[in-house]
Design an enzyme around this catalytic site. Sequence first.
Site, PDB file in Angstrom:
ATOM      1  N   ASP A  60       2.425  -6.204  69.576  1.00 35.75           N
ATOM      2  CA  ASP A  60       1.356  -6.707  68.693  1.00 35.75           C
ATOM      3  C   ASP A  60       0.923  -5.587  67.758  1.00 35.75           C
ATOM      4  OD1 ASP A  60       1.365  -9.173  69.909  1.00 35.75           O
ATOM      5  OD2 ASP A  60      -0.368  -8.772  71.195  1.00 35.75           O
ATOM      6  N   ASP A  89       3.341  -5.851  77.147  1.00 33.17           N
ATOM      7  CA  ASP A  89       3.652  -5.720  75.726  1.00 33.17           C
ATOM      8  C   ASP A  89       3.184  -4.337  75.277  1.00 33.17           C
ATOM      9  OD1 ASP A  89       0.896  -5.771  75.545  1.00 33.17           O
ATOM     10  OD2 ASP A  89       0.789  -7.458  74.167  1.00 33.17           O
ATOM     11  N   ASP A  99       0.637  -2.657  72.224  1.00 32.91           N
ATOM     12  CA  ASP A  99      -0.330  -3.004  71.182  1.00 32.91           C
ATOM     13  C   ASP A  99      -0.582  -1.788  70.297  1.00 32.91           C
ATOM     14  OD1 ASP A  99      -1.154  -5.640  72.532  1.00 32.91           O
ATOM     15  OD2 ASP A  99      -1.578  -4.182  74.098  1.00 32.91           O
TER      16      ASP A  99
HETATM   17  P1  UTP Z   1      -3.212  -7.331  76.259  1.00 35.38           P
HETATM   18  O1  UTP Z   1      -3.137  -8.808  76.508  1.00 35.38           O
HETATM   19  O2  UTP Z   1      -2.040  -6.726  75.600  1.00 35.38           O
HETATM   20  O3  UTP Z   1      -3.517  -6.660  77.647  1.00 35.38           O
HETATM   21  O4  UTP Z   1      -4.511  -7.107  75.389  1.00 35.38           O
HETATM   22  P2  UTP Z   1      -3.299  -5.169  78.150  1.00 35.38           P
HETATM   23  O5  UTP Z   1      -4.596  -4.729  78.679  1.00 35.38           O
HETATM   24  O6  UTP Z   1      -2.662  -4.321  77.096  1.00 35.38           O
HETATM   25  O7  UTP Z   1      -2.345  -5.329  79.372  1.00 35.38           O
HETATM   26  P3  UTP Z   1      -0.752  -5.534  79.408  1.00 35.38           P
HETATM   27  O8  UTP Z   1      -0.217  -4.332  80.058  1.00 35.38           O
HETATM   28  O9  UTP Z   1      -0.253  -5.670  77.991  1.00 35.38           O
HETATM   29  O10 UTP Z   1      -0.544  -6.760  80.206  1.00 35.38           O
HETATM   30  C1  UTP Z   1      -5.030  -5.829  75.052  1.00 35.38           C
HETATM   31  C2  UTP Z   1      -6.393  -5.978  74.465  1.00 35.38           C
HETATM   32  O11 UTP Z   1      -6.325  -6.574  73.191  1.00 35.38           O
HETATM   33  C3  UTP Z   1      -7.248  -7.622  73.072  1.00 35.38           C
HETATM   34  C4  UTP Z   1      -7.543  -8.090  74.490  1.00 35.38           C
HETATM   35  O12 UTP Z   1      -8.848  -8.547  74.596  1.00 35.38           O
HETATM   36  C5  UTP Z   1      -7.317  -6.854  75.300  1.00 35.38           C
HETATM   37  O13 UTP Z   1      -8.543  -6.211  75.461  1.00 35.38           O
HETATM   38  N1  UTP Z   1      -6.668  -8.734  72.293  1.00 35.38           N
HETATM   39  C6  UTP Z   1      -5.442  -9.215  72.624  1.00 35.38           C
HETATM   40  C7  UTP Z   1      -7.364  -9.267  71.261  1.00 35.38           C
HETATM   41  O14 UTP Z   1      -8.475  -8.803  70.943  1.00 35.38           O
HETATM   42  N2  UTP Z   1      -6.817 -10.303  70.557  1.00 35.38           N
HETATM   43  C8  UTP Z   1      -5.597 -10.818  70.857  1.00 35.38           C
HETATM   44  O15 UTP Z   1      -5.131 -11.764  70.173  1.00 35.38           O
HETATM   45  C9  UTP Z   1      -4.887 -10.250  71.920  1.00 35.38           C
HETATM   46 MN    MN Z   2      -0.953  -4.973  75.975  1.00 35.74          MN
END
Ligand code: UTP
Ligand code: MN
Length: 471
Positions: free
Chosen positions: A395, A297, A299
């Site tokens: 996100d 995804d 972020d």
């Molecule tokens: P991600 O699940 O997107 O993982 O969460 P990532 O490291 O970016 O890896 P990929 O490539 O998308 O698979 C990113 C960070 O955001 C935090 C998680 O703890 C992680 O450190 N997070 C995610 C939150 O704090 N709350 C959430 O609801 C989702």
């Molecule tokens: Mn991510």
Amino acid sequence: MGAARRGFLAALAQRKGFSVAQEYSDAVTHVVSEQNSLAEVLGWIEGKTGCGVQRTGRQKSPHFLDISWFTESMSAGEPMSVEGRHCLQGDRTSSSTDKADHSAVLPYACQRRTPLMHHNSQITDALEILARAASFRGSEVRYLGFTRAASMLKSLPYKLQSVEEAEDLPWCGGHCKSVIQEILEDGVCREAEALKASEHYQCMELLTSIFGVGVKTAERWYKDGVRKLDDLKDPKFKLTTEQRLGLEHYTDLRLPVTHEEADRVQCMIREALQTFVPDIQITMTGGFRRGKQQGHDVDFLITHPDNSALTGLLKKAMDWLDGKGLLLYRHRKERSHAPHRLNRNMDGHETCYSIFALPIGDLKSERDSVSSGVARSIGDSSGVSSPIWKAVRVDLVVTPYSEYPYALLGWTGSKHFERELRRFSLQEKKMTLSSHGLFDGDTKCSIAATSEEEIFAYLGLDYVPPSDRNA
Ligand code: UTP
Ligand code: MN
């Protein structure tokens, strides 16, 4: 200790009614240091004051103490009586001996540097299969054990050559040790291979890879006989909106999001946000900030020095994007009113979980190589050939400016790095870290920080740049 950590600890002590001297004098009753020997501290004071500290055998004051006396006193709200274990030792404290030894690997992932590319992927791949299988069976303890061992091996700057080398490394006992031995000797871990080939593992991998499906739901479906995605078409399975869309866009959402796509999503979001607040700040976080070239995804963190600029902004921006036909799904969660009351693993920021319809030129070949995807069109009534789009998970997190460094640290990941950072804060520093702040155990007051570097300094940790947080 560093100036930021000293400042933080001094402020904490003052809040609790302790008197903190800026300089050493005869009036000082307790001298606290972190990871120093008595000799080092005495030498430091001598250098500062120009004269040595006078201590005779009978003299009780000042005490030269390790940080443990300080943290215990802060918890108690009064000076603890000094015990032998608090006192600095002659030459080196035990912890400084450990740290001076370059072969010693520190136990918490947030104390280590973990780059994206490392030297032990054959072992870590096997350990991660065992970790996933444990989580599919609901065993958090086993999941953590395998994950910690894998993460530790990722931080090693060399390839492990023998199981003896693993002996002194943290988290490498018992089951993990036998996995390491098997891989080093036979080049394969039979248990991991068997798990990977098992129906349960494969099914759980398939089902948990659907957007909106966690381990519990997947396990329930498995018990109800679901073995492939089509089985979920049976109306007896009541799917949430997320799960229904997750299935509908399954092929797209399984494709990795490339860096180029992430950049284009960022442009779209920036344009939407700037329509309402021209000087909005937006940062890509998650795996891409850690240097990954692909993600599951994208972020983003959104902030502005003026809090009022953020009010209602996310909703307006998402409406704007929706109006242009660029959204397939969005679910907005309001900001929690009492973030300091949240469990440390919870995040109370205003967040929008979404699926974008990312316009894309040449997706067909990419998609065809994965499965027989169908090219589609959106919102085009002009008769001109329509753009093709790809479903991409995005996100969006809105944070008040004052919490931005904590949110940045919390959303950069990796998940294991975050978990370890929070565990370290609580166990070693008696403070609760979340993506809102660093909270003192008693007062629930957060410590203001203006950068990630400051947060590491408050915790007494060496700064770890995002590219080394791939724990
Ligand atoms: P991600 O699940 O997107 O993982 O969460 P990532 O490291 O970016 O890896 P990929 O490539 O998308 O698979 C990113 C960070 O955001 C935090 C998680 O703890 C992680 O450190 N997070 C995610 C939150 O704090 N709350 C959430 O609801 C989702
Ligand atoms: Mn991510």
